[in-house]
Design a protein around this motif. Structure first.
Motif, short mmCIF file in Angstrom:
data_model
loop_
_atom_site.label_atom_id
_atom_site.label_comp_id
_atom_site.label_asym_id
_atom_site.label_seq_id
_atom_site.Cartn_x
_atom_site.Cartn_y
_atom_site.Cartn_z
N ALA A 57 0.85 -1.20 -0.01
CA ALA A 57 0.06 0.02 0.07
C ALA A 57 0.70 1.36 -0.06
O ALA A 57 0.32 2.47 -0.29
CB ALA A 57 -1.00 0.03 1.04
N ARG A 58 2.13 1.07 0.16
CA ARG A 58 2.94 2.34 0.16
C ARG A 58 2.86 3.20 -1.18
O ARG A 58 2.99 4.36 -1.27
CB ARG A 58 4.41 1.96 0.30
CG ARG A 58 4.81 1.58 1.70
CD ARG A 58 6.33 1.35 1.78
NE ARG A 58 6.55 0.73 3.41
CZ ARG A 58 7.28 -0.26 3.38
NH1 ARG A 58 8.25 -0.71 2.47
NH2 ARG A 58 7.49 -0.95 4.68
N ASP A 59 2.42 2.63 -2.33
CA ASP A 59 2.47 3.13 -3.67
C ASP A 59 1.24 4.02 -3.40
O ASP A 59 0.97 4.94 -4.46
CB ASP A 59 2.31 2.10 -4.78
CG ASP A 59 3.84 1.52 -5.02
OD1 ASP A 59 4.73 2.05 -4.58
OD2 ASP A 59 3.93 0.36 -5.66
N LEU A 60 0.22 3.70 -2.56
CA LEU A 60 -0.92 4.64 -2.53
C LEU A 60 -0.84 6.20 -2.22
O LEU A 60 -1.62 6.89 -2.71
CB LEU A 60 -1.87 4.02 -1.78
CG LEU A 60 -2.41 2.60 -2.06
CD1 LEU A 60 -3.46 2.01 -1.05
CD2 LEU A 60 -3.13 2.74 -3.29
N LYS A 61 0.33 6.27 -1.57
CA LYS A 61 0.70 7.58 -1.38
C LYS A 61 1.41 8.32 -2.35
O LYS A 61 1.89 9.42 -2.22
CB LYS A 61 1.44 7.62 0.22
CG LYS A 61 0.85 7.19 1.27
CD LYS A 61 1.72 7.13 2.52
CE LYS A 61 1.39 6.97 3.78
NZ LYS A 61 2.28 7.04 4.85
N ASP A 62 2.24 7.52 -3.31
CA ASP A 62 3.05 8.16 -4.13
C ASP A 62 2.11 8.65 -5.32
O ASP A 62 1.73 7.84 -6.18
CB ASP A 62 4.00 7.02 -4.67
CG ASP A 62 5.20 7.50 -5.60
OD1 ASP A 62 4.88 8.36 -6.29
OD2 ASP A 62 6.23 6.89 -5.56
N SER A 63 2.08 9.81 -5.35
CA SER A 63 1.06 10.63 -6.44
C SER A 63 1.71 10.11 -7.97
O SER A 63 0.78 9.92 -8.59
CB SER A 63 1.15 11.92 -6.25
OG SER A 63 2.45 12.65 -6.42
N SER A 64 2.72 10.13 -8.13
CA SER A 64 3.30 9.78 -9.59
C SER A 64 2.91 8.21 -9.87
O SER A 64 2.41 7.93 -11.12
CB SER A 64 4.84 9.74 -9.67
OG SER A 64 5.60 8.95 -8.75
N VAL A 65 3.21 7.46 -8.87
CA VAL A 65 2.57 6.01 -9.35
C VAL A 65 1.08 5.98 -9.28
O VAL A 65 0.71 5.17 -10.32
CB VAL A 65 2.97 4.86 -7.94
CG1 VAL A 65 2.39 3.55 -8.16
CG2 VAL A 65 4.42 4.98 -7.78
N MET A 66 0.39 6.56 -8.76
CA MET A 66 -1.17 6.73 -8.73
C MET A 66 -1.52 7.18 -9.89
O MET A 66 -2.73 6.79 -10.53
CB MET A 66 -1.69 7.21 -7.66
CG MET A 66 -1.45 6.53 -6.10
SD MET A 66 -2.24 4.83 -6.17
CE MET A 66 -3.73 5.14 -6.37
N ALA A 67 -0.68 8.29 -10.49
CA ALA A 67 -1.15 9.00 -11.88
C ALA A 67 -1.11 7.92 -12.89
O ALA A 67 -1.96 7.75 -13.79
CB ALA A 67 -0.24 10.22 -11.83
N GLN A 68 0.00 7.07 -12.79
CA GLN A 68 0.27 6.17 -13.79
C GLN A 68 -0.65 5.12 -13.89
O GLN A 68 -1.04 4.53 -14.99
CB GLN A 68 1.46 5.42 -13.75
CG GLN A 68 2.83 6.53 -14.13
CD GLN A 68 4.18 5.91 -13.89
OE1 GLN A 68 4.12 4.65 -13.33
NE2 GLN A 68 5.25 6.63 -13.65
#
Length: 71
Positions: A57-68
């Motif tokens: 779930a760490r990626d959920l905080k990463d806006s660049s990962v979520m944008a992709q």
């Protein structure tokens, strides 16, 4: 199997029998011991699952990962 001599509180035994649906002292003690083992196993699995989820779930905080994710 070994015989054991233990002091058991009568009211605690009665309540355990009610919860476990057991009749004899032997049934009750064995059911309680197995329940403890099973509970411990479930708890260990739950902690491991929570740890893995937390890492994923760490990626959920990463806006660049979520944008992709939405492209």
């Amino acid at each position: 199997m070994s015989k054991r001599l233990v002091d058991i509180d009568d009211e605690t035994l009665r309540q355990a029998q009610q919860v476990l649906g057991t009749v004899t002292i032997k049934e009750t003690v064995n059911a309680a011991l197995m329940g403890t083992i099973q509970s411990s196993s479930r708890q260990a699995v739950s902690r491991e699952s929570l740890r893995r989820f937390s890492e994923a779930a760490r990626d959920l905080k990463d806006s660049s990962v979520m944008a992709q994710a939405w492209e």
